[in-house]
Design a protein around this motif. Structure first.
Motif, mmCIF file in Angstrom:
data_model
loop_
_atom_site.group_PDB
_atom_site.id
_atom_site.type_symbol
_atom_site.label_atom_id
_atom_site.label_comp_id
_atom_site.label_asym_id
_atom_site.label_seq_id
_atom_site.Cartn_x
_atom_site.Cartn_y
_atom_site.Cartn_z
ATOM 1 N N ALA A 1 4.723 6.112 3.607
ATOM 2 C CA ALA A 1 6.184 6.154 3.507
ATOM 3 C C ALA A 1 6.759 7.267 4.381
ATOM 4 O O ALA A 1 7.785 7.086 5.049
ATOM 5 N N GLU A 2 6.092 8.413 4.375
ATOM 6 C CA GLU A 2 6.551 9.547 5.188
ATOM 7 C C GLU A 2 6.467 9.224 6.676
ATOM 8 O O GLU A 2 7.392 9.518 7.444
ATOM 9 N N LEU A 3 5.369 8.594 7.085
ATOM 10 C CA LEU A 3 5.190 8.251 8.499
ATOM 11 C C LEU A 3 6.195 7.185 8.939
ATOM 12 O O LEU A 3 6.746 7.255 10.045
ATOM 13 N N LEU A 4 6.441 6.205 8.076
ATOM 14 C CA LEU A 4 7.416 5.164 8.408
ATOM 15 C C LEU A 4 8.816 5.757 8.550
ATOM 16 O O LEU A 4 9.573 5.406 9.461
ATOM 17 N N GLU A 5 9.146 6.672 7.639
ATOM 18 C CA GLU A 5 10.472 7.294 7.689
ATOM 19 C C GLU A 5 10.636 8.153 8.936
ATOM 20 O O GLU A 5 11.671 8.105 9.610
ATOM 21 N N SER A 6 9.607 8.934 9.254
ATOM 22 C CA SER A 6 9.689 9.811 10.423
ATOM 23 C C SER A 6 9.774 9.019 11.723
ATOM 24 O O SER A 6 10.352 9.479 12.705
ATOM 25 N N ALA A 7 9.217 7.799 11.708
ATOM 26 C CA ALA A 7 9.260 6.952 12.899
ATOM 27 C C ALA A 7 10.520 6.092 12.938
ATOM 28 O O ALA A 7 10.741 5.346 13.896
ATOM 29 N N GLY A 8 11.339 6.195 11.887
ATOM 30 C CA GLY A 8 12.549 5.386 11.826
ATOM 31 C C GLY A 8 12.257 3.910 11.627
ATOM 32 O O GLY A 8 13.067 3.054 11.976
#
Length: 253
Positions: A67-74
Motif C-alpha cells: 500500500a505504501e509503495l502504491l501510494e508513493s508511486a501514485g
C-alpha cells in the motif's frame, strides 16, 4: 488471477487475459523485490492486485508495504485483501478428517477477519477475496467486515451502552425489539442507550438515539440533539419510526 513471486513478475507475458495478480510472499527476501515487481505489474494495467502469505503477521506487513509503495508511486491499482485456507499443525491430531477440515475452515475465517479487519481500519484494501469451501460463511464474514469497519453499510447499525445501574429499561429486550422493527433500514445508525447520564456521549455518530430519560420515559435524538422528550415507553418505538420517516430515512419493510 495469476500467482507469482515478486522476483518472477518479469517472466510473465506482457499481456494476460485476466490481468489480476497475486504476489506470493513465502520468504522475507520476497519483500525486497516488491518495488520492482509493482512497477512491472503497473505497466500491465492490472485489474487489481493481491498478496498471498500464509503467515498473518507477515501478510499484514506485506500489505502495508505494498500500500505504501502504491501510494508513493501514485498508483491507483485496486488492492484486494486475499485469504485462503492454510494447514495448521495443531489440527493434525484431529481423529476425524472431516472434523479437521471444518475446524480449519472456521479458523481460517477467523484469521481472515482479524487480519483483514485490521488492515481495513487502517484504510488499506479496496476489496476482500476469501477462498473457502463454505461460500456462504465467507461471504457473510466479508460483509460483516465491511459493515464493522464502515466501509460499506449494507444493513442497520446499532450502538448500545453496556448497561449499568442507571439503565432505565431492559436494554437487551428493548434493543431486540427496536431491531425487529428497524433492521431493514440499510445504512441507518441507531443508538439505544439506557440513561441520559452517559448515553448521549456514547452514541458516537448515530443518526438517531433512543435514550432512557426517567422510569417509563424515553428521549429521542437526531444526531446529538434531543428532539422529543419524555415519551411514554409504550409510544417510543412508533415515535422513533416517525422520526426516522420525517428525516427521509425510513423504508417500508
Amino acid at each position: 488471477m495469476y500467482f507469482v513471486s515478486p522476483s518472477k513478475v518479469d517472466d510473465l507475458p506482457d499481456s494476460l487475459p485476466d490481468q489480476a495478480y497475486c504476489l506470493i510472499i513465502s520468504a522475507p527476501d520476497d519483500l525486497k523485490d516488491l518495488k520492482v515487481a509493482l512497477a512491472s505489474i503497473a505497466k500491465r494495467n492490472p485489474a487489481w492486485l493481491a498478496v498471498d502469505c500464509q503467515d498473518p503477521v507477515s501478510a499484514t506487513l506485506a500489505y502495508r508495504l505494498v500500500a505504501e509503495l502504491l501510494e508513493s508511486a501514485g498508483s491507483r491499482i485496486p488492492l484486494v485483501l486475499y485469504s485462503r485456507p492454510g494447514k495448521r499443525k495443531d489440527l493434525a491430531r484431529a481423529v476425524d478428517a472431516h472434523a479437521s477440515q471444518e475446524l480449519e475452515e472456521n479458523a481460517s475465517l477467523y484469521r481472515t477477519s482479524i487480519h483483514s479487519g485490521g488492515l481495513l481500519l487502517e484504510g488499506i484494501g479496496d476489496g476482500i477475496l476469501v477462498e473457502s469451501s463454505d461460500a456462504s460463511s465467507a461471504a457473510s464474514m466479508a460483509l460483516d467486515l465491511l459493515q464493522t469497519t464502515r466501509i460499506r453499510l449494507y444493513r442497520t447499525e446499532y450502538i448500545s451502552c453496556p448497561s449499568c445501574g442507571r439503565t432505565l429499561f431492559d436494554l437487551q429486550e428493548t434493543t431486540a425489539r427496536i431491531k425487529s422493527k428497524t433492521g431493514h433500514l440499510k445504512g441507518v445508525k441507531i443508538a439505544v442507550m439506557g440513561c441520559i447520564v452517559n448515553g448521549p456521549g456514547e452514541m458516537a455518530d448515530a443518526d438517531f438515539g433512543y435514550v432512557g430519560s426517567a422510569p417509563g420515559k424515553i428521549n429521542l435524538y437526531r444526531g446529538k440533539e434531543v428532539v422529543r422528550k419524555n415519551i411514554p415507553s409504550a409510544d417510543a418505538d412508533q415515535e422513533l419510526i416517525d422520526l426516522i420517516r420525517e428525516h427521509g430515512m425510513w423504508q417500508d419493510p
